[in-house]
Design a protein around this motif. Structure first.
Motif, mmCIF file in Angstrom:
data_model
loop_
_atom_site.group_PDB
_atom_site.id
_atom_site.type_symbol
_atom_site.label_atom_id
_atom_site.label_comp_id
_atom_site.label_asym_id
_atom_site.label_seq_id
_atom_site.Cartn_x
_atom_site.Cartn_y
_atom_site.Cartn_z
ATOM 1 N N ARG A 30 0.838 -1.196 0.000
ATOM 2 C CA ARG A 30 0.000 0.000 0.000
ATOM 3 C C ARG A 30 0.877 1.251 0.000
ATOM 4 O O ARG A 30 1.994 1.237 0.523
ATOM 5 C CB ARG A 30 -0.907 0.024 1.230
ATOM 6 C CG ARG A 30 -1.886 -1.136 1.288
ATOM 7 C CD ARG A 30 -2.734 -1.025 2.528
ATOM 8 N NE ARG A 30 -3.668 -2.150 2.617
ATOM 9 C CZ ARG A 30 -4.509 -2.316 3.640
ATOM 10 N NH1 ARG A 30 -4.515 -1.455 4.643
ATOM 11 N NH2 ARG A 30 -5.342 -3.363 3.635
ATOM 12 N N PRO A 31 0.384 2.348 -0.555
ATOM 13 C CA PRO A 31 1.165 3.592 -0.528
ATOM 14 C C PRO A 31 1.273 4.145 0.889
ATOM 15 O O PRO A 31 0.352 4.006 1.704
ATOM 16 C CB PRO A 31 0.373 4.531 -1.445
ATOM 17 C CG PRO A 31 -1.015 4.001 -1.432
ATOM 18 C CD PRO A 31 -0.895 2.492 -1.286
ATOM 19 N N VAL A 32 2.426 4.781 1.180
ATOM 20 C CA VAL A 32 2.663 5.395 2.484
ATOM 21 C C VAL A 32 1.949 6.746 2.540
ATOM 22 O O VAL A 32 2.068 7.559 1.619
ATOM 23 C CB VAL A 32 4.174 5.567 2.735
ATOM 24 C CG1 VAL A 32 4.412 6.244 4.094
ATOM 25 C CG2 VAL A 32 4.876 4.228 2.663
ATOM 26 N N LEU A 33 1.194 6.941 3.628
ATOM 27 C CA LEU A 33 0.486 8.215 3.792
ATOM 28 C C LEU A 33 1.459 9.277 4.302
ATOM 29 O O LEU A 33 2.120 9.107 5.331
ATOM 30 C CB LEU A 33 -0.670 8.055 4.773
ATOM 31 C CG LEU A 33 -1.781 7.091 4.347
ATOM 32 C CD1 LEU A 33 -2.860 7.012 5.424
ATOM 33 C CD2 LEU A 33 -2.388 7.509 3.018
ATOM 34 N N VAL A 34 1.550 10.373 3.579
ATOM 35 C CA VAL A 34 2.464 11.466 3.935
ATOM 36 C C VAL A 34 1.751 12.794 3.726
ATOM 37 O O VAL A 34 0.690 12.874 3.089
ATOM 38 C CB VAL A 34 3.756 11.426 3.081
ATOM 39 C CG1 VAL A 34 4.573 10.177 3.400
ATOM 40 C CG2 VAL A 34 3.425 11.507 1.606
ATOM 41 N N THR A 402 9.392 4.641 -3.148
ATOM 42 C CA THR A 402 8.206 4.288 -2.364
ATOM 43 C C THR A 402 7.003 5.038 -2.915
ATOM 44 O O THR A 402 7.080 6.220 -3.242
ATOM 45 C CB THR A 402 8.423 4.648 -0.893
ATOM 46 O OG1 THR A 402 9.581 3.968 -0.414
ATOM 47 C CG2 THR A 402 7.222 4.213 -0.067
ATOM 48 N N ARG A 403 5.870 4.268 -3.009
ATOM 49 C CA ARG A 403 4.629 4.916 -3.411
ATOM 50 C C ARG A 403 4.017 5.608 -2.203
ATOM 51 O O ARG A 403 4.004 5.081 -1.090
ATOM 52 C CB ARG A 403 3.639 3.875 -3.967
ATOM 53 C CG ARG A 403 4.108 3.178 -5.236
ATOM 54 C CD ARG A 403 3.022 2.273 -5.796
ATOM 55 N NE ARG A 403 1.850 3.035 -6.185
ATOM 56 C CZ ARG A 403 1.686 3.634 -7.362
ATOM 57 N NH1 ARG A 403 2.668 3.593 -8.260
ATOM 58 N NH2 ARG A 403 0.595 4.302 -7.639
ATOM 59 N N VAL A 404 3.525 6.806 -2.429
ATOM 60 C CA VAL A 404 2.974 7.608 -1.328
ATOM 61 C C VAL A 404 1.602 8.129 -1.742
ATOM 62 O O VAL A 404 1.238 8.114 -2.932
ATOM 63 C CB VAL A 404 3.883 8.786 -0.980
ATOM 64 C CG1 VAL A 404 5.222 8.313 -0.424
ATOM 65 C CG2 VAL A 404 4.102 9.684 -2.197
ATOM 66 N N ALA A 405 0.863 8.528 -0.737
ATOM 67 C CA ALA A 405 -0.453 9.131 -0.956
ATOM 68 C C ALA A 405 -0.652 10.259 0.045
ATOM 69 O O ALA A 405 -0.041 10.267 1.149
ATOM 70 C CB ALA A 405 -1.558 8.077 -0.801
ATOM 71 N N GLN A 406 -1.474 11.205 -0.319
ATOM 72 C CA GLN A 406 -1.727 12.370 0.530
ATOM 73 C C GLN A 406 -2.494 11.955 1.769
ATOM 74 O O GLN A 406 -3.510 11.254 1.699
ATOM 75 C CB GLN A 406 -2.512 13.411 -0.261
ATOM 76 C CG GLN A 406 -3.003 14.602 0.578
ATOM 77 C CD GLN A 406 -1.882 15.534 0.945
ATOM 78 O OE1 GLN A 406 -1.078 15.902 0.112
ATOM 79 N NE2 GLN A 406 -1.797 15.885 2.218
ATOM 80 N N ARG A 407 -1.990 12.366 2.924
ATOM 81 C CA ARG A 407 -2.719 12.100 4.165
ATOM 82 C C ARG A 407 -3.791 13.184 4.340
ATOM 83 O O ARG A 407 -3.525 14.379 4.209
ATOM 84 C CB ARG A 407 -1.749 12.148 5.355
ATOM 85 C CG ARG A 407 -2.458 11.913 6.695
ATOM 86 C CD ARG A 407 -1.531 12.121 7.863
ATOM 87 N NE ARG A 407 -0.527 11.048 7.958
ATOM 88 C CZ ARG A 407 0.756 11.251 7.833
ATOM 89 N NH1 ARG A 407 1.224 12.477 7.569
ATOM 90 N NH2 ARG A 407 1.611 10.257 7.959
ATOM 91 N N HIS A 408 -5.003 12.729 4.609
ATOM 92 C CA HIS A 408 -6.115 13.656 4.811
ATOM 93 C C HIS A 408 -6.431 13.769 6.292
ATOM 94 O O HIS A 408 -6.356 12.778 7.040
ATOM 95 C CB HIS A 408 -7.349 13.172 4.027
ATOM 96 C CG HIS A 408 -7.146 13.123 2.564
ATOM 97 N ND1 HIS A 408 -7.127 14.244 1.758
ATOM 98 C CD2 HIS A 408 -6.921 12.063 1.720
ATOM 99 C CE1 HIS A 408 -6.928 13.905 0.496
ATOM 100 N NE2 HIS A 408 -6.790 12.563 0.435
ATOM 101 N N ALA A 409 -6.797 14.967 6.685
ATOM 102 C CA ALA A 409 -7.163 15.172 8.097
ATOM 103 C C ALA A 409 -8.424 14.445 8.426
ATOM 104 O O ALA A 409 -9.411 14.481 7.682
ATOM 105 C CB ALA A 409 -7.327 16.670 8.365
#
Length: 410
Positions: A30-34, A402-409
């Motif tokens: 899974r993509p890392v949330l950043v 590394t695959r990443v994805a936007q972390r949402h509040a």
């Protein structure tokens, strides 16, 4: 029977498929949330921020010119005064002190001696008058005899010399009378005390007869040190006067490590002074010497004073006065078209800095060169372009690829 076997096989196949799907879902990468940010381009400033205070650069202290009694001050702080025209205080001669018995008797004896000396001088004056009258009579007689030829010229000259001598003695006696009379008046003043008759009435002097003290400068009264009526020695400060409109400046205590970055002419932003908008200023002096000061936590610091001139007209800061607290931001570096990256996206890599750039949801490590940083952002000269997406606060396990994805509040 065969139908039951087929049903069992189908059910088993479905279960195996579900288990395989669950396992694949569980172990699928899974993509890392950043947190993501953008590289921007625009103006950037680096400032030194410190608390400061305002002051009048050339205040004038009004002090007592002589030892005497200061009448009650009627002016108030903030009153406008004009140099040489506005009376700010009044002073009276110093009051006589109380006399003890020995001092009074000594003064009385001195008065008696002075009066006796005056009587002796008057007796000498009477003798000088008599001698002078006799000498003048002899001179007149000698002139008549000399004109008739019965008196020698030498005798006439001796008569003239004696007349001049007696006249000089008369003048000396008259001068001695004036001196002795002045001595009597002088020793009599030593008897003046609070218990003397008529002294209380003599001390009731009004402002019209007292000595006025004029304002030494045009401006406003900053503070009054002595308000009540009292007796003061010479040189005692009474009040302070300064020109708040034209002579107000800001003094800031800089750390010595910051002071070396500040120069004359640097732009200053004066903020949090109580007005709606910040004020503009410029550095006019950085002192060449420092001093030791302890912070609120007891840390020893080397501080250096810097003076800042306010550029805005006085109308924009009417309420600002002497000794007010302000906050200043001294601009030590600025650029109008800087490539700005958030400071939270940078980390050390060897001797330089690096950041993670995101493209197609995949991060790549990018070395960058930093020009200046103000703590919130940094101006980079190479390695990044405006509009690129970068990782803020990169986690420790993040690596290139590394695959990443936007972390949402949440």
């Amino acid at each position: 029977m065969s139908q039951k076997k087929r049903s069992r096989r189908a059910l088993t196949l479905v279960l195996l498929t579900m288990v395989a799907g669950a396992l694949a879902f569980a172990f699928w990468p899974r993509p890392v949330l950043v947190d993501l940010g953008l590289v921007t381009q625009g103006p950037m400033v680096v400032t030194i921020d410190e608390e400061a205070r305002t002051r009048v650069h050339d205040p004038y202290v009004v002090s007592t010119p002589v030892t005497g009694r200061l009448l009650r001050i009627s002016v108030e702080p903030g009153d406008a005064v004009e140099r040489g025209a506005t009376v700010v205080a009044h002073m009276l001669p110093i009051n006589p002190s109380a006399l003890d018995i020995r001092t009074r008797e000594q003064a009385r004896a001195a008065v008696t001696a002075a009066e006796a000396t005056l009587r002796v001088a008057r007796a000498d004056l009477n003798k000088a008058i008599a001698d002078n009258d006799l000498a003048q009579s002899d001179l007149d007689r000698a002139k008549r005899l000399a004109s008739s030829g019965t008196l020698a010229q030498a005798a006439l000259e001796r008569a003239e010399g004696k007349a001049r001598s007696t006249q000089a003695a008369l003048d000396t006696a008259e001068a001695a009378i004036s001196m002795r009379a002045a001595e009597v008046d002088n020793v009599r003043t030593q008897l003046i005390g609070f218990d003397d008759q008529g002294l209380a009435a003599a001390l009731q002097i009004t402002n019209e007869t007292a000595t006025p003290l004029f304002a030494p400068a045009t401006g406003r009264i900053l503070q009054v040190m002595q308000r009540s009526e009292t007796t003061l020695p010479v040189g005692t400060p009474i009040m302070e006067i300064g020109d708040i409109e034209a002579d107000l400046e800001v003094v800031v205590e800089l750390l010595s490590t910051d002071a070396v970055q500040v120069g004359k002419g640097d732009r200053v932003i004066v903020d949090k002074w109580g007005g709606p908008t910040p004020l503009a200023g410029e550095v006019i002096r950085v002192d060449p010497w420092g001093y030791t000061k302890y912070s609120a936590l007891g840390v020893e610091e080397q501080r250096v004073n810097a003076r800042i001139r306010l550029i805005d007209p006085p109308e924009t800061r009417k309420a600002l006065g002497h000794g007010f607290r302000v906050e200043v931001r001294i601009v030590v570096w600025e650029k109008t078209d800087a490539v700005i990256v958030p400071a939270s996206a940078l980390f050390r890599q060897g001797d330089g800095y690096a950041t993670f750039v995101v493209a197609d949801d995949v991060v790549s490590l990018r070395p960058v060169e930093i020009e200046r940083s103000n703590g919130l952002g940094a101006s980079v000269t190479s390695g990044l372009a405006p509009g690129e997406q970068i990782v803020l606060y990169p986690p420790p396990g993040l690596i290139e690829g590394t695959r990443v994805a936007q972390r949402h509040a949440s």
